[in-house]
Design a protein around this motif. Sequence first.
Motif, PDB file in Angstrom:
ATOM      1  N   THR A 367       1.081  -1.187   0.160  1.00 17.03           N
ATOM      2  CA  THR A 367       0.125   0.237   0.000  1.00 17.03           C
ATOM      3  C   THR A 367       1.086   1.809  -0.723  1.00 17.03           C
ATOM      4  OG1 THR A 367      -1.431  -1.392   1.277  1.00 17.03           O
ATOM      5  CG2 THR A 367      -1.900   1.134   2.069  1.00 17.03           C
ATOM      6  N   LYS A 368       2.015   1.100   0.405  1.00 17.50           N
ATOM      7  CA  LYS A 368       2.879   2.503   1.225  1.00 17.50           C
ATOM      8  C   LYS A 368       3.480   2.497  -0.398  1.00 17.50           C
ATOM      9  CE  LYS A 368       3.879   2.611   5.888  1.00 17.50           C
ATOM     10  NZ  LYS A 368       4.748   2.406   6.648  1.00 17.50           N
ATOM     11  N   LEU A 369       4.060   1.646  -0.600  1.00 23.73           N
ATOM     12  CA  LEU A 369       4.332   1.287  -2.487  1.00 23.73           C
ATOM     13  C   LEU A 369       3.591   2.016  -3.218  1.00 23.73           C
ATOM     14  CD1 LEU A 369       6.371  -1.426  -2.343  1.00 23.73           C
ATOM     15  CD2 LEU A 369       7.868   0.206  -2.226  1.00 23.73           C
ATOM     16  N   SER A 370       3.172   1.838  -3.157  1.00 22.35           N
ATOM     17  CA  SER A 370       1.080   2.563  -4.144  1.00 22.35           C
ATOM     18  C   SER A 370       0.882   3.458  -4.314  1.00 22.35           C
ATOM     19  CB  SER A 370      -0.007   1.022  -4.124  1.00 22.35           C
ATOM     20  OG  SER A 370      -0.277   1.476  -5.065  1.00 22.35           O
ATOM     21  N   ALA A 371       1.221   3.801  -3.161  1.00 25.81           N
ATOM     22  CA  ALA A 371       0.998   5.376  -2.800  1.00 25.81           C
ATOM     23  C   ALA A 371       1.879   6.518  -3.647  1.00 25.81           C
ATOM     24  CB  ALA A 371       1.022   5.483  -1.737  1.00 25.81           C
ATOM     25  N   GLN A 392      13.604  -2.667  -4.263  1.00 22.94           N
ATOM     26  CA  GLN A 392      14.524  -2.488  -4.466  1.00 22.94           C
ATOM     27  C   GLN A 392      15.039  -0.647  -4.877  1.00 22.94           C
ATOM     28  OE1 GLN A 392      16.214  -4.453  -7.696  1.00 22.94           O
ATOM     29  NE2 GLN A 392      17.421  -5.448  -6.675  1.00 22.94           N
ATOM     30  N   LYS A 393      13.780  -0.223  -4.935  1.00 21.13           N
ATOM     31  CA  LYS A 393      14.083   1.009  -5.687  1.00 21.13           C
ATOM     32  C   LYS A 393      14.151   1.567  -4.556  1.00 21.13           C
ATOM     33  CE  LYS A 393      13.420   1.038 -10.667  1.00 21.13           C
ATOM     34  NZ  LYS A 393      11.406   1.402 -11.092  1.00 21.13           N
ATOM     35  N   GLU A 394      13.360   1.570  -3.595  1.00 19.85           N
ATOM     36  CA  GLU A 394      13.698   2.083  -2.284  1.00 19.85           C
ATOM     37  C   GLU A 394      13.936   1.267  -1.289  1.00 19.85           C
ATOM     38  OE1 GLU A 394      10.840   5.090  -0.775  1.00 19.85           O
ATOM     39  OE2 GLU A 394      10.518   4.313  -3.083  1.00 19.85           O
ATOM     40  N   GLN A 395      14.763   0.632  -1.669  1.00 23.87           N
ATOM     41  CA  GLN A 395      15.618   0.408  -0.456  1.00 23.87           C
ATOM     42  C   GLN A 395      17.718   1.214  -1.623  1.00 23.87           C
ATOM     43  OE1 GLN A 395      15.505  -3.843  -1.792  1.00 23.87           O
ATOM     44  NE2 GLN A 395      15.682  -4.565   0.907  1.00 23.87           N
ATOM     45  N   PHE A 396      17.296   1.536  -2.009  1.00 27.16           N
ATOM     46  CA  PHE A 396      18.493   2.097  -2.960  1.00 27.16           C
ATOM     47  C   PHE A 396      18.392   3.369  -2.723  1.00 27.16           C
ATOM     48  CE2 PHE A 396      20.600   4.534  -6.602  1.00 27.16           C
ATOM     49  CZ  PHE A 396      21.742   4.081  -6.398  1.00 27.16           C
ATOM     50  N   ARG A 397      17.382   3.903  -2.776  1.00 27.17           N
ATOM     51  CA  ARG A 397      16.976   5.535  -1.755  1.00 27.17           C
ATOM     52  C   ARG A 397      16.799   6.137  -0.593  1.00 27.17           C
ATOM     53  NH1 ARG A 397      12.903   8.740  -0.256  1.00 27.17           N
ATOM     54  NH2 ARG A 397      11.872   6.462   0.690  1.00 27.17           N
ATOM     55  N   LEU A 398      16.592   4.591  -0.408  1.00 32.21           N
ATOM     56  CA  LEU A 398      16.681   5.031   1.523  1.00 32.21           C
ATOM     57  C   LEU A 398      18.975   4.657   2.079  1.00 32.21           C
ATOM     58  CD1 LEU A 398      13.672   3.421   2.500  1.00 32.21           C
ATOM     59  CD2 LEU A 398      14.630   5.386   2.708  1.00 32.21           C
ATOM     60  N   GLY A 399      19.451   4.033   0.473  1.00 31.65           N
ATOM     61  CA  GLY A 399      20.639   3.925   1.498  1.00 31.65           C
ATOM     62  C   GLY A 399      20.367   2.634   2.081  1.00 31.65           C
ATOM     63  N   LEU A 400      19.537   1.566   1.407  1.00 33.41           N
ATOM     64  CA  LEU A 400      19.658   0.231   2.672  1.00 33.41           C
ATOM     65  C   LEU A 400      20.000  -1.242   1.338  1.00 33.41           C
ATOM     66  CD1 LEU A 400      16.298   0.396   3.859  1.00 33.41           C
ATOM     67  CD2 LEU A 400      18.537   0.536   4.941  1.00 33.41           C
ATOM     68  N   PRO A 401      21.216  -1.631   1.689  1.00 32.95           N
ATOM     69  CA  PRO A 401      21.179  -2.680   0.533  1.00 32.95           C
ATOM     70  C   PRO A 401      20.180  -3.173  -0.155  1.00 32.95           C
ATOM     71  CG  PRO A 401      22.211  -3.416   2.571  1.00 32.95           C
ATOM     72  CD  PRO A 401      21.176  -2.466   3.073  1.00 32.95           C
ATOM     73  N   ALA A 402      19.965  -3.096  -0.897  1.00 31.33           N
ATOM     74  CA  ALA A 402      19.080  -2.889  -1.897  1.00 31.33           C
ATOM     75  C   ALA A 402      18.960  -4.693  -3.235  1.00 31.33           C
ATOM     76  CB  ALA A 402      19.217  -1.755  -3.416  1.00 31.33           C
ATOM     77  N   ASP A 403      18.550  -5.539  -1.811  1.00 32.70           N
ATOM     78  CA  ASP A 403      18.464  -6.750  -2.449  1.00 32.70           C
ATOM     79  C   ASP A 403      17.028  -7.558  -3.093  1.00 32.70           C
ATOM     80  OD1 ASP A 403      17.270  -6.977  -0.136  1.00 32.70           O
ATOM     81  OD2 ASP A 403      18.972  -8.089   0.814  1.00 32.70           O
ATOM     82  N   LEU A 411       9.847  -1.455   5.922  1.00 31.54           N
ATOM     83  CA  LEU A 411       8.058  -0.860   6.079  1.00 31.54           C
ATOM     84  C   LEU A 411       8.647   0.168   7.596  1.00 31.54           C
ATOM     85  CD1 LEU A 411       5.291  -1.515   6.171  1.00 31.54           C
ATOM     86  CD2 LEU A 411       5.518  -3.228   7.650  1.00 31.54           C
ATOM     87  N   ASN A 412       9.716   0.405   8.690  1.00 27.41           N
ATOM     88  CA  ASN A 412       9.569   0.999   9.398  1.00 27.41           C
ATOM     89  C   ASN A 412      10.421   2.412   8.743  1.00 27.41           C
ATOM     90  OD1 ASN A 412       8.544  -0.988  11.202  1.00 27.41           O
ATOM     91  ND2 ASN A 412      10.449  -1.220  11.552  1.00 27.41           N
ATOM     92  N   ALA A 413      11.190   1.921   7.961  1.00 31.14           N
ATOM     93  CA  ALA A 413      11.555   3.545   7.344  1.00 31.14           C
ATOM     94  C   ALA A 413      10.200   4.413   6.075  1.00 31.14           C
ATOM     95  CB  ALA A 413      12.797   2.437   6.089  1.00 31.14           C
ATOM     96  N   LEU A 414       9.820   3.055   5.566  1.00 37.11           N
ATOM     97  CA  LEU A 414       8.644   4.239   4.724  1.00 37.11           C
ATOM     98  C   LEU A 414       7.785   4.770   6.005  1.00 37.11           C
ATOM     99  CD1 LEU A 414       8.265   0.989   1.893  1.00 37.11           C
ATOM    100  CD2 LEU A 414       9.707   3.634   2.025  1.00 37.11           C
TER     101      LEU A 414
END
Length: 414
Positions: A367-371, A392-403, A411-414
């Motif tokens: 739901t968060k990703l869709s938004a 993967q795109k959100e992980q990369f944006r947040l500086g997390l390992p984009a696996d 989920l918490n970071a979003l």
Amino acid sequence: MDPYTIRRSALAFVFASAMAGVAMAQNATPTAAANAGGTNAPQVACGGDLSSFLAGVKAEATAAGADAAAADKTLAGAQIDQKVLAMDRSQGVFRQTFLEFSQRTVSQARLDIGRQKIKQYADVFAKAEQDYGVPPGVITAYWAMETDFGAVQGNFNTRNALVTLSHDCRRPEFFRPRLIAFIEMVQHGDADPETTTGAWAGEIGQTQMLPPSIIAFGVDGDGDGHVNLKTSAPDVILTTARYIQSLGFQRGQPWLQEVTLPDNLPWEKSGLGGPLTAADWFQLGVKPRDGNTNFGSLAAALILPQGRKGPAFLTYPNYNAYLEWNQSFIYTTSAAYFATRFAGAPTYNKGTPEAGLNDVDMKALQTKLSARGYDVGKIDGILGSGTRVAVQKEQFRLGLPADGWATQSLLNAL
């Protein structure tokens, strides 16, 4: 080409072309194709009086070249099967992880039986590889996963199942070609409308193939003049090999290779459809467990079914043939892994993957990703391809390992 294949090839193109849209039709909106709603929606008759409907099926089958007598024999006594409709309406959602599904399906018992089958039918498997370029393990993995080597083929009357799903207005454009192909099978003596049984959606035989595929790719492996995928192992092996070849499988090339990973990689480059070759991954420190680097020039994607801390594989172009068979990432990867085991690969390294999300949290993440504008498809709690790309795109944006593996921390970071 064997004489039997030549005899049926005059109509094969009709059903082969129908198969080109199977994967797309499986994901079609239920009633859009049955009812005019868009300029590209095919007009497929469905519903109404069953006798009138069957008359229309006969007319279409004979126009495609089937004998009228075969159509009459197939459709006489056809009935709507309410159990088939119930199965169609209640299809479960695939929620298992790769570790859960693969460990259940790739069992030691199946490996032992499969190796026995490969030895028992060594000459047939050799012919399959010679004629179609498909190794024994690739065929045997599907033989095991689809029906436990023929033990569980389904007990739905195939004729009634296909009539039911063609008459129903949910997906008639998908099932009507199956029904017409089944008429052709009856004409050639490869099916009996009263006794042939299979899965509720019309799949037949020990590798659960659709009637259009049997018509287009069937091979008479035992020389009896028929393609019998229910009881003839040679027919099963050669037909399955020919079908897999049609999906794009290339002779002499790998499909999946387990690898070990360094601590740091450009994780954002992992996932299907990436731009790198196997040699590129090797230069980045990815190492094949079997030590084979002979296919470095091939395009290769690094897939991490449960993130960078779980099992890791390079997929090669032949992996795409697996995706053509079944578009489920978990099923496909399990089948490809299963085939490597028959080819001599060891059990994969399970690793220590981070815990994934439960159903409620996965839906919240979707739901968060869709938004945020990502196309994750239906909010269904499944980490499908669209959700993995968005993760993967959100992980990369947040500086997390984009696996591409969805976790509570994301989920918490979003």
